[in-house]
Design a protein around this motif. Sequence first.
Motif, PDB file in Angstrom:
ATOM      1  N   ASP A  41      38.563  33.434  29.553  1.00 13.54           N
ATOM      2  CA  ASP A  41      39.522  32.938  30.541  1.00 13.54           C
ATOM      3  C   ASP A  41      38.751  32.381  31.740  1.00 13.54           C
ATOM      4  OD1 ASP A  41      41.406  32.521  32.487  1.00 13.54           O
ATOM      5  OD2 ASP A  41      42.335  34.497  32.339  1.00 13.54           O
ATOM      6  N   PRO A  42      38.885  31.066  32.040  1.00 15.78           N
ATOM      7  CA  PRO A  42      38.160  30.485  33.179  1.00 15.78           C
ATOM      8  C   PRO A  42      38.460  31.209  34.495  1.00 15.78           C
ATOM      9  CG  PRO A  42      39.096  28.755  31.806  1.00 15.78           C
ATOM     10  CD  PRO A  42      39.670  30.050  31.310  1.00 15.78           C
ATOM     11  N   GLY A  43      39.700  31.654  34.659  1.00 21.74           N
ATOM     12  CA  GLY A  43      40.059  32.372  35.883  1.00 21.74           C
ATOM     13  C   GLY A  43      39.320  33.688  35.990  1.00 21.74           C
ATOM     14  N   LEU A  44      39.150  34.368  34.854  1.00 17.63           N
ATOM     15  CA  LEU A  44      38.424  35.638  34.840  1.00 17.63           C
ATOM     16  C   LEU A  44      36.950  35.420  35.163  1.00 17.63           C
ATOM     17  CD1 LEU A  44      38.616  38.687  34.299  1.00 17.63           C
ATOM     18  CD2 LEU A  44      38.112  38.200  31.868  1.00 17.63           C
ATOM     19  N   ALA A  45      36.396  34.335  34.612  1.00 18.79           N
ATOM     20  CA  ALA A  45      34.994  34.026  34.875  1.00 18.79           C
ATOM     21  C   ALA A  45      34.780  33.709  36.360  1.00 18.79           C
ATOM     22  CB  ALA A  45      34.531  32.862  34.013  1.00 18.79           C
ATOM     23  N   ALA A  46      35.688  32.935  36.941  1.00 15.34           N
ATOM     24  CA  ALA A  46      35.583  32.586  38.361  1.00 15.34           C
ATOM     25  C   ALA A  46      35.727  33.833  39.233  1.00 15.34           C
ATOM     26  CB  ALA A  46      36.640  31.548  38.728  1.00 15.34           C
ATOM     27  N   TRP A  47      36.678  34.709  38.855  1.00 14.70           N
ATOM     28  CA  TRP A  47      36.856  35.951  39.610  1.00 14.70           C
ATOM     29  C   TRP A  47      35.596  36.808  39.551  1.00 14.70           C
ATOM     30  CZ3 TRP A  47      36.314  40.780  37.451  1.00 14.70           C
ATOM     31  CH2 TRP A  47      36.555  41.857  38.318  1.00 14.70           C
ATOM     32  N   ALA A  48      34.987  36.914  38.353  1.00 14.88           N
ATOM     33  CA  ALA A  48      33.787  37.743  38.176  1.00 14.88           C
ATOM     34  C   ALA A  48      32.647  37.230  39.044  1.00 14.88           C
ATOM     35  CB  ALA A  48      33.377  37.774  36.712  1.00 14.88           C
ATOM     36  N   GLY A  49      32.498  35.901  39.107  1.00 18.90           N
ATOM     37  CA  GLY A  49      31.440  35.331  39.923  1.00 18.90           C
ATOM     38  C   GLY A  49      31.619  35.672  41.400  1.00 18.90           C
ATOM     39  N   GLN A  50      32.849  35.554  41.881  1.00 18.42           N
ATOM     40  CA  GLN A  50      33.132  35.858  43.287  1.00 18.42           C
ATOM     41  C   GLN A  50      32.968  37.346  43.575  1.00 18.42           C
ATOM     42  OE1 GLN A  50      37.023  34.598  44.550  1.00 18.42           O
ATOM     43  NE2 GLN A  50      36.694  35.224  46.677  1.00 18.42           N
ATOM     44  N   PHE A  51      33.472  38.179  42.663  1.00 19.43           N
ATOM     45  CA  PHE A  51      33.393  39.634  42.850  1.00 19.43           C
ATOM     46  C   PHE A  51      31.934  40.101  42.879  1.00 19.43           C
ATOM     47  CE2 PHE A  51      33.048  43.929  41.159  1.00 19.43           C
ATOM     48  CZ  PHE A  51      33.965  44.625  41.939  1.00 19.43           C
ATOM     49  N   LEU A  52      31.131  39.628  41.911  1.00 20.56           N
ATOM     50  CA  LEU A  52      29.737  40.054  41.825  1.00 20.56           C
ATOM     51  C   LEU A  52      28.941  39.574  43.037  1.00 20.56           C
ATOM     52  CD1 LEU A  52      29.056  39.408  38.028  1.00 20.56           C
ATOM     53  CD2 LEU A  52      29.237  41.631  39.157  1.00 20.56           C
ATOM     54  N   ASP A  53      29.215  38.358  43.476  1.00 17.70           N
ATOM     55  CA  ASP A  53      28.481  37.830  44.614  1.00 17.70           C
ATOM     56  C   ASP A  53      28.799  38.618  45.886  1.00 17.70           C
ATOM     57  OD1 ASP A  53      26.699  35.802  45.715  1.00 17.70           O
ATOM     58  OD2 ASP A  53      28.466  35.045  46.767  1.00 17.70           O
ATOM     59  N   GLU A  54      30.058  38.966  46.068  1.00 18.64           N
ATOM     60  CA  GLU A  54      30.458  39.706  47.262  1.00 18.64           C
ATOM     61  C   GLU A  54      29.953  41.143  47.230  1.00 18.64           C
ATOM     62  OE1 GLU A  54      34.662  39.394  47.408  1.00 18.64           O
ATOM     63  OE2 GLU A  54      34.682  37.316  48.146  1.00 18.64           O
ATOM     64  N   ASN A 111      31.241  49.907  40.495  1.00 17.01           N
ATOM     65  CA  ASN A 111      32.231  50.924  40.128  1.00 17.01           C
ATOM     66  C   ASN A 111      33.387  50.910  41.132  1.00 17.01           C
ATOM     67  OD1 ASN A 111      33.512  53.066  38.951  1.00 17.01           O
ATOM     68  ND2 ASN A 111      32.129  54.625  39.796  1.00 17.01           N
ATOM     69  N   ASP A 112      34.455  50.232  40.750  1.00 19.65           N
ATOM     70  CA  ASP A 112      35.616  50.075  41.637  1.00 19.65           C
ATOM     71  C   ASP A 112      36.862  50.522  40.872  1.00 19.65           C
ATOM     72  OD1 ASP A 112      37.715  49.266  43.244  1.00 19.65           O
ATOM     73  OD2 ASP A 112      36.722  47.423  43.884  1.00 19.65           O
ATOM     74  N   ASN A 113      37.495  51.604  41.333  1.00 22.15           N
ATOM     75  CA  ASN A 113      38.673  52.147  40.649  1.00 22.15           C
ATOM     76  C   ASN A 113      39.881  51.235  40.737  1.00 22.15           C
ATOM     77  OD1 ASN A 113      37.278  54.483  39.912  1.00 22.15           O
ATOM     78  ND2 ASN A 113      37.768  55.508  41.856  1.00 22.15           N
ATOM     79  N   SER A 114      39.837  50.275  41.642  1.00 18.89           N
ATOM     80  CA  SER A 114      40.986  49.379  41.785  1.00 18.89           C
ATOM     81  C   SER A 114      41.002  48.272  40.734  1.00 18.89           C
ATOM     82  CB  SER A 114      40.990  48.746  43.185  1.00 18.89           C
ATOM     83  OG  SER A 114      39.881  47.878  43.345  1.00 18.89           O
ATOM     84  N   LEU A 115      39.927  48.138  39.968  1.00 22.40           N
ATOM     85  CA  LEU A 115      39.871  47.085  38.954  1.00 22.40           C
ATOM     86  C   LEU A 115      40.756  47.429  37.766  1.00 22.40           C
ATOM     87  CD1 LEU A 115      36.009  46.361  38.853  1.00 22.40           C
ATOM     88  CD2 LEU A 115      37.768  45.151  40.149  1.00 22.40           C
ATOM     89  N   THR A 116      41.290  46.385  37.127  1.00 16.56           N
ATOM     90  CA  THR A 116      42.076  46.576  35.912  1.00 16.56           C
ATOM     91  C   THR A 116      41.144  46.879  34.749  1.00 16.56           C
ATOM     92  OG1 THR A 116      41.990  44.247  35.265  1.00 16.56           O
ATOM     93  CG2 THR A 116      43.765  44.915  36.769  1.00 16.56           C
ATOM     94  N   VAL A 117      41.722  47.368  33.669  1.00 19.07           N
ATOM     95  CA  VAL A 117      40.919  47.651  32.474  1.00 19.07           C
ATOM     96  C   VAL A 117      40.241  46.381  31.979  1.00 19.07           C
ATOM     97  CG1 VAL A 117      40.994  48.420  30.079  1.00 19.07           C
ATOM     98  CG2 VAL A 117      42.378  49.587  31.799  1.00 19.07           C
ATOM     99  N   ARG A 118      40.957  45.259  32.034  1.00 17.35           N
ATOM    100  CA  ARG A 118      40.403  43.983  31.571  1.00 17.35           C
ATOM    101  C   ARG A 118      39.230  43.548  32.452  1.00 17.35           C
ATOM    102  NH1 ARG A 118      42.644  38.343  32.554  1.00 17.35           N
ATOM    103  NH2 ARG A 118      41.817  37.025  30.867  1.00 17.35           N
ATOM    104  N   GLU A 119      39.392  43.658  33.757  1.00 21.20           N
ATOM    105  CA  GLU A 119      38.328  43.259  34.677  1.00 21.20           C
ATOM    106  C   GLU A 119      37.102  44.153  34.512  1.00 21.20           C
ATOM    107  OE1 GLU A 119      41.130  41.518  38.318  1.00 21.20           O
ATOM    108  OE2 GLU A 119      40.487  43.627  38.286  1.00 21.20           O
ATOM    109  N   ARG A 120      37.341  45.461  34.411  1.00 20.28           N
ATOM    110  CA  ARG A 120      36.231  46.390  34.263  1.00 20.28           C
ATOM    111  C   ARG A 120      35.472  46.126  32.956  1.00 20.28           C
ATOM    112  NH1 ARG A 120      35.621  51.360  36.688  1.00 20.28           N
ATOM    113  NH2 ARG A 120      37.801  51.315  37.361  1.00 20.28           N
ATOM    114  N   GLY A 121      36.191  45.875  31.880  1.00 17.96           N
ATOM    115  CA  GLY A 121      35.552  45.605  30.597  1.00 17.96           C
ATOM    116  C   GLY A 121      34.728  44.327  30.628  1.00 17.96           C
ATOM    117  N   PHE A 122      35.229  43.307  31.351  1.00 20.50           N
ATOM    118  CA  PHE A 122      34.495  42.042  31.431  1.00 20.50           C
ATOM    119  C   PHE A 122      33.195  42.227  32.211  1.00 20.50           C
ATOM    120  CE2 PHE A 122      33.864  37.681  33.178  1.00 20.50           C
ATOM    121  CZ  PHE A 122      33.689  37.034  31.959  1.00 20.50           C
ATOM    122  N   LEU A 123      33.263  42.968  33.292  1.00 23.38           N
ATOM    123  CA  LEU A 123      32.055  43.218  34.072  1.00 23.38           C
ATOM    124  C   LEU A 123      31.033  44.017  33.281  1.00 23.38           C
ATOM    125  CD1 LEU A 123      33.465  44.083  37.620  1.00 23.38           C
ATOM    126  CD2 LEU A 123      32.427  41.941  36.870  1.00 23.38           C
TER     127      LEU A 123
END
Length: 342
Positions: A169-182, A199-211
């Motif tokens: 998902d391009p949106g997921l990839a863009a989110w991951a780039g911003q999250f990791l950089d910050e 390690n962020d408990n506020s992340l969704t299962v999908r976001e955590r798995g992608f990271l």
Amino acid sequence: MLSPRQELLLRKVVEAYTETGLPVGSKTLAADPDIVAGPSTIRHELSSLEEQGLLAHPHTSAGRVPTDAGHRWYVDQLRSGSGTGLVPAGEKLGLQLIRREVDEAMRVTSETLSQVTNLLAIVSAPPIDTATVRHVEVLLLQPQVLMVVVITSTGGVTKRVFTFDKPVDPGLAAWAGQFLDERLAGVGLGARMLYSRLNDNSLTVRERGFLESLAPVFTELAETSEDTLYVDGAARLIGEHRVQDLTQINELMSMLERRATLLSLLRAALQEPDVLIRIGSENQAPALQTLAVVGAGYGLPTRKLGTVSVIGPVRMDYPRAIRSVREAAHELSRFIEDVYGS
């Protein structure tokens, strides 16, 4: 304690032997305008220096050569400044390290140091775990292929390509780039530190798995924290009959390949306030016991991060070696302060 005449003779023998590699006789010394003594007096003084273990007398020659102890006396006089004329100005390294990446600066330093001294030059780079993450990007190259780019505070760039079974998902990839950089900007490269920031408990299962799927790039980054060595001039050391024994050459080349013993020696320079000098038998490593090492640490005002050193024959030009190593360490320190302060 040596008399002034003995000190002068010993210095002259060391300098002549350094230049020619040949035993130095009393007739040669008597012809030196700095020495006011006849051949018989000089022979007597040389015998006295030999009895003190500072000179050796090869069986095939009437001349003397300095022992390791003789070279050590010379170097100690050189460093203390008590010898007259022992530190000529000499040529400068002329290092130009401004606006270079760290790895290029290390390479240029080792090349320049080897060329100026005509010795084997070794520079240990700052361990990567002293750096921090400066920037992270996640780039979608193809629907199922993306690349993670990590830029460190030292200018190092690490890239890792990931291939997925399904389109990303391009949106997921863009989110991951911003999250990791910050989250990782300014964080040290130790594995625990990196993972704790992800390690962020506020992340969704999908976001955590992608990271988690991208985590190997940071694992590999942390695992590359072992010291990197930049070596130049090995051919100079084994050429020109400077290292003649085949066994010694093999031991030296093996040590350069294994690097663990060499790194241990170089780390000793980090503890020295000025320049570390090990001459011949003073070296514990068998491959170095007929060689000399001159090294110095460089880094930040509060912490030394790496070393600059040269390895060569015991009869090396110590004034040039010491001067060049000091200058290289000084220039690298200035460079590192600029890099880490930016």
